[in-house]
Scaffold this motif. Structure first.
Motif, short mmCIF file in Angstrom:
data_model
loop_
_atom_site.label_atom_id
_atom_site.label_comp_id
_atom_site.label_asym_id
_atom_site.label_seq_id
_atom_site.Cartn_x
_atom_site.Cartn_y
_atom_site.Cartn_z
N GLN A 44 0.83 -1.20 0.00
CA GLN A 44 0.00 0.00 0.00
C GLN A 44 0.86 1.25 0.00
N ARG A 45 0.28 2.32 -0.48
CA ARG A 45 0.97 3.60 -0.44
C ARG A 45 1.10 4.02 1.02
N GLU A 46 2.28 4.53 1.38
CA GLU A 46 2.53 4.90 2.76
C GLU A 46 3.19 6.26 2.85
N LEU A 47 2.94 6.92 3.96
CA LEU A 47 3.55 8.21 4.22
C LEU A 47 5.05 8.04 4.44
N VAL A 48 5.83 8.94 3.84
CA VAL A 48 7.27 9.00 4.10
C VAL A 48 7.57 10.20 5.00
N ALA A 49 7.15 11.36 4.55
CA ALA A 49 7.40 12.60 5.31
C ALA A 49 6.41 13.66 4.84
N ALA A 50 6.02 14.52 5.74
CA ALA A 50 5.06 15.56 5.37
C ALA A 50 5.16 16.73 6.33
N PHE A 51 4.68 17.86 5.86
CA PHE A 51 4.51 19.02 6.73
C PHE A 51 3.10 18.95 7.31
N THR A 52 2.99 19.33 8.57
CA THR A 52 1.67 19.41 9.17
C THR A 52 1.08 20.79 8.89
N LYS A 53 -0.19 20.96 9.28
CA LYS A 53 -0.83 22.26 9.08
C LYS A 53 -0.12 23.36 9.86
N ASP A 54 0.54 22.98 10.94
CA ASP A 54 1.25 23.96 11.76
C ASP A 54 2.66 24.22 11.28
N GLY A 55 3.02 23.58 10.16
CA GLY A 55 4.36 23.81 9.62
C GLY A 55 5.42 22.91 10.22
N LEU A 56 5.01 21.98 11.07
CA LEU A 56 5.96 21.04 11.62
C LEU A 56 6.16 19.89 10.63
N THR A 57 7.06 19.00 10.94
CA THR A 57 7.31 17.87 10.05
C THR A 57 6.94 16.56 10.73
N ASN A 58 6.53 15.62 9.89
CA ASN A 58 6.13 14.30 10.36
C ASN A 58 6.83 13.27 9.49
N TYR A 59 7.49 12.31 10.10
CA TYR A 59 8.23 11.30 9.36
C TYR A 59 7.77 9.89 9.73
N ALA A 60 7.80 9.01 8.74
CA ALA A 60 7.62 7.60 9.02
C ALA A 60 8.83 7.13 9.81
N ASP A 61 8.64 6.12 10.64
CA ASP A 61 9.76 5.61 11.43
C ASP A 61 10.91 5.17 10.53
N SER A 62 10.60 4.63 9.38
CA SER A 62 11.63 4.14 8.47
C SER A 62 12.45 5.28 7.87
N ALA A 63 11.91 6.49 7.92
CA ALA A 63 12.58 7.65 7.32
C ALA A 63 13.34 8.50 8.34
N LYS A 64 13.00 8.35 9.58
CA LYS A 64 13.62 9.19 10.61
C LYS A 64 15.13 9.01 10.65
N GLY A 65 15.83 10.13 10.68
CA GLY A 65 17.28 10.09 10.75
C GLY A 65 17.98 9.95 9.42
N ARG A 66 17.23 9.61 8.37
CA ARG A 66 17.84 9.43 7.05
C ARG A 66 17.27 10.38 6.01
N PHE A 67 15.99 10.70 6.13
CA PHE A 67 15.32 11.56 5.14
C PHE A 67 15.00 12.91 5.78
N THR A 68 15.03 13.94 4.95
CA THR A 68 14.66 15.28 5.41
C THR A 68 13.74 15.94 4.39
N ILE A 69 12.61 16.40 4.87
CA ILE A 69 11.69 17.14 4.00
C ILE A 69 11.93 18.63 4.22
N SER A 70 11.91 19.37 3.14
CA SER A 70 12.08 20.81 3.22
C SER A 70 11.26 21.47 2.13
N ARG A 71 11.19 22.79 2.16
CA ARG A 71 10.37 23.45 1.13
C ARG A 71 10.91 24.84 0.85
#
Length: 120
Positions: A44-71
């Motif tokens: 299934q499609r799964e979340l990797v990383a996203a910005f929340t409505k408050d501008g914070l970031t949310n990462y999947a456990d598998s992505a934490k420490g390795r992936f960085t979302i920015s804009r």
């Protein structure tokens, strides 16, 4: 309507890095949040990383420490920097933009997807 165009996927060896980009166009003022999802074959499609409505970031456990979302808001672009890639990161990566109409009503927009393949 919002259009999303991803770029930056490709083939990389395990331990390598890739940077994905997603440029939004159209009614970008209506976007509430943006993020990255992925879908591996047979999964299934799964979340990797996203910005929340408050501008914070949310990462999947598998992505934490390795992936960085920015804009870059001026360019309506979201990035996903992926380091220390593993074969299990192989998937089609999709950019997502969500427009919230209320707490219970929203619409998702998706890019066409970009393939990321990590060889062992």
């Amino acid at each position: 309507q919002v259009q999303l165009v991803e770029s930056g996927g490709g083939l990389v060896q395990a331990g390598g890095s890739l940077r994905l980009s997603c440029e939004a166009s159209g009614s970008t003022f209506s976007i509430t949040t943006m993020g990255w999802f992925r879908q591996a074959p047979g999964k299934q499609r799964e979340l990797v990383a996203a910005f929340t409505k408050d501008g914070l970031t949310n990462y999947a456990d598998s992505a934490k420490g390795r992936f960085t979302i920015s804009r870059n808001n001026a360019k309506n672009t979201v990035y996903l920097q992926m380091n220390s890639l593993k074969p299990e990161d192989t998937a089609v990566y999709y950019c997502n933009a969500r427009r919230d109409y209320s707490t219970a009503a929203y619409i998702n927009y998706w890019g066409q997807g970009t393939q990321v393949t990590v060889s062992s």
